[in-house]
Design an enzyme around this catalytic site. Structure first.
Site, mmCIF file in Angstrom:
data_model
loop_
_atom_site.group_PDB
_atom_site.id
_atom_site.type_symbol
_atom_site.label_atom_id
_atom_site.label_comp_id
_atom_site.label_asym_id
_atom_site.label_seq_id
_atom_site.Cartn_x
_atom_site.Cartn_y
_atom_site.Cartn_z
ATOM 1 N N GLU A 1 -1.273 75.576 8.558
ATOM 2 C CA GLU A 1 -2.775 75.601 8.120
ATOM 3 C C GLU A 1 -2.766 75.974 6.621
ATOM 4 O O GLU A 1 -3.893 75.572 5.911
ATOM 5 C CB GLU A 1 -3.576 76.449 9.159
ATOM 6 C CG GLU A 1 -3.850 75.904 10.400
ATOM 7 C CD GLU A 1 -3.980 76.806 11.709
ATOM 8 O OE1 GLU A 1 -4.228 78.112 11.399
ATOM 9 O OE2 GLU A 1 -4.011 76.529 12.686
ATOM 10 N N GLY B 1 -3.345 74.190 18.144
ATOM 11 C CA GLY B 1 -4.654 74.196 18.053
ATOM 12 C C GLY B 1 -5.492 73.399 19.286
ATOM 13 O O GLY B 1 -4.729 72.624 20.003
ATOM 14 N N HIS C 1 2.622 78.952 7.143
ATOM 15 C CA HIS C 1 1.991 78.491 8.319
ATOM 16 C C HIS C 1 1.282 76.997 7.811
ATOM 17 O O HIS C 1 0.863 76.786 6.864
ATOM 18 C CB HIS C 1 0.737 79.294 8.798
ATOM 19 C CG HIS C 1 0.275 78.815 10.017
ATOM 20 N ND1 HIS C 1 -0.715 77.810 10.197
ATOM 21 C CD2 HIS C 1 0.187 79.516 11.543
ATOM 22 C CE1 HIS C 1 -1.057 77.708 11.514
ATOM 23 N NE2 HIS C 1 -0.150 78.746 12.098
ATOM 24 N N GLU D 1 6.920 75.808 14.573
ATOM 25 C CA GLU D 1 5.399 75.357 15.069
ATOM 26 C C GLU D 1 5.187 73.909 14.919
ATOM 27 O O GLU D 1 4.757 73.619 13.661
ATOM 28 C CB GLU D 1 4.446 76.227 14.253
ATOM 29 C CG GLU D 1 4.380 77.875 14.432
ATOM 30 C CD GLU D 1 3.167 78.318 14.423
ATOM 31 O OE1 GLU D 1 2.823 79.268 15.317
ATOM 32 O OE2 GLU D 1 2.473 78.039 13.483
ATOM 33 N N LYS E 1 -5.723 84.230 12.943
ATOM 34 C CA LYS E 1 -6.189 83.301 12.025
ATOM 35 C C LYS E 1 -7.741 83.844 11.545
ATOM 36 O O LYS E 1 -7.725 85.180 11.282
ATOM 37 C CB LYS E 1 -6.627 81.902 12.844
ATOM 38 C CG LYS E 1 -5.140 81.451 13.298
ATOM 39 C CD LYS E 1 -5.121 80.010 13.782
ATOM 40 C CE LYS E 1 -3.885 79.693 14.218
ATOM 41 N NZ LYS E 1 -3.505 78.387 14.785
ATOM 42 N N SER F 1 0.062 76.166 21.067
ATOM 43 C CA SER F 1 -0.440 76.164 22.322
ATOM 44 C C SER F 1 0.158 77.059 23.287
ATOM 45 O O SER F 1 0.345 76.649 24.619
ATOM 46 C CB SER F 1 -0.534 74.757 22.958
ATOM 47 O OG SER F 1 -1.526 73.986 21.994
ATOM 48 N N ASN G 1 -1.523 85.908 16.042
ATOM 49 C CA ASN G 1 -1.818 85.152 14.687
ATOM 50 C C ASN G 1 -3.515 85.029 15.003
ATOM 51 O O ASN G 1 -3.939 83.975 15.926
ATOM 52 C CB ASN G 1 -1.513 83.825 14.514
ATOM 53 C CG ASN G 1 -2.131 83.345 12.995
ATOM 54 O OD1 ASN G 1 -2.987 83.886 12.494
ATOM 55 N ND2 ASN G 1 -1.578 81.982 12.750
#
Ligand code: 13P
Length: 255
Positions: free
Chosen positions: A99, A173, A97, A167, A13, A215, A11
């Site tokens: 985010e 992150g 996701h 996740e 991002k 992570s 990913n």
């Protein structure tokens, strides 16, 4: 579960910033994957870089997108439909996701996105995860609710195309509270299977891939795959570092 290859997903991002850098990372990963077997790798770049796949033909390297809109076509400024993505050679799409949820994505919209992806024959990578854990286990009800909402209306026969990514938000992150442990993942995998089995049946639950994200790096990847029995990994930061991402792929191939 059927003997499926491990699924290693990048990913990216909102990275990298240039077309040139996207091409460099992608082609390095593609050449690393030459002659590799027994793994499926999915690169999910930002929308403008979806073209990169056109240049490389490789059976185990797949293209994914980081989002999709649920309507088929029409006046939806700024949105991208599942059929457009399919037309670009996209085989996977990340949906839900954390985010994106933080930016206002709702369970209802996530459900519509999963349904429209499946209809367009794109495999949704459906992300679930709690913001924090509590001693009373309310986070389990939270995950169950995310699964129930997201899978509403998904037919049993379509479930084999759904990937579920656990996740935990607290492990994602550079500001992560801490890394999750393989045991924490394994427990959640069992819980997710139970929820899916209750919604469908045990065979359906056994046949889907449940992967881990948060992570992931070359030092912890193997433990999630081996001890945690993850069916794959969803990698953020380290997926843009060709050396580290290649190491993660190597670990999954060696299993
Ligand atoms: P990191 O690997 O950077 O923690 O990101 C995880 C993630 O959000 C993958 O989707």
């Amino acid at each position: 579960m059927k003997d499926l290859n491990k699924l290693i997903i990048a990913n990216w991002k909102m990275n990298p910033q240039t077309k040139k850098d996207a091409e460099i990372v992608f082609s390095k990963i593609a050449s690393f994957l030459k002659n590799k077997k027994r793994v499926d790798v999915v690169i999910c770049p930002p929308f403008p870089f979806l073209f990169i796949k056109d240049k490389i033909k490789n059976k185990i390297l797949h293209l994914g997108s980081q989002d999709v809109f649920f309507e088929k076509e029409g006046s939806y400024t700024g949105e991208v439909s599942a059929s457009m993505l399919k037309n670009f050679g996209t085989e996977f799409v990340i949906v839900g996701h954390s985010e994106r949820r933080d930016l206002g994505e709702t369970n209802q919209n996530i459900n519509k996105k999963i349904l429209s992806s499946l209809q367009a024959k794109i495999n949704p990578i459906f992300c679930v995860g709690e913001k924090k854990r509590d001693v009373n286990g309310f986070y389990l009800s939270f995950i169950k609710e995310q699964l129930h909402f997201g899978l509403e209306g998904v037919a049993k026969a379509q479930m084999k195309n759904v990937v579920i990514a656990y996740e935990p938000v607290w492990a994602i992150g550079s500001n992560a509270l801490r890394e999750a442990t393989p045991v924490e993942f394994m427990e959640m995998k069992i819980f997710i299977k139970k929820v899916v089995a209750d919604l469908y049946d045990m065979k359906t639950a056994n046949d889907i891939r449940i992967i881990y994200g948060g992570s992931v790096n070359p030092l912890n990847a193997l433990s999630f795959l081996k001890e945690g029995e993850a069916d794959g990994l969803l990698v953020g930061r380290d997926s843009l570092n060709v050396k580290k991402f290649s190491q993660i792929i190597n670990l999954s191939v060696a299993l």
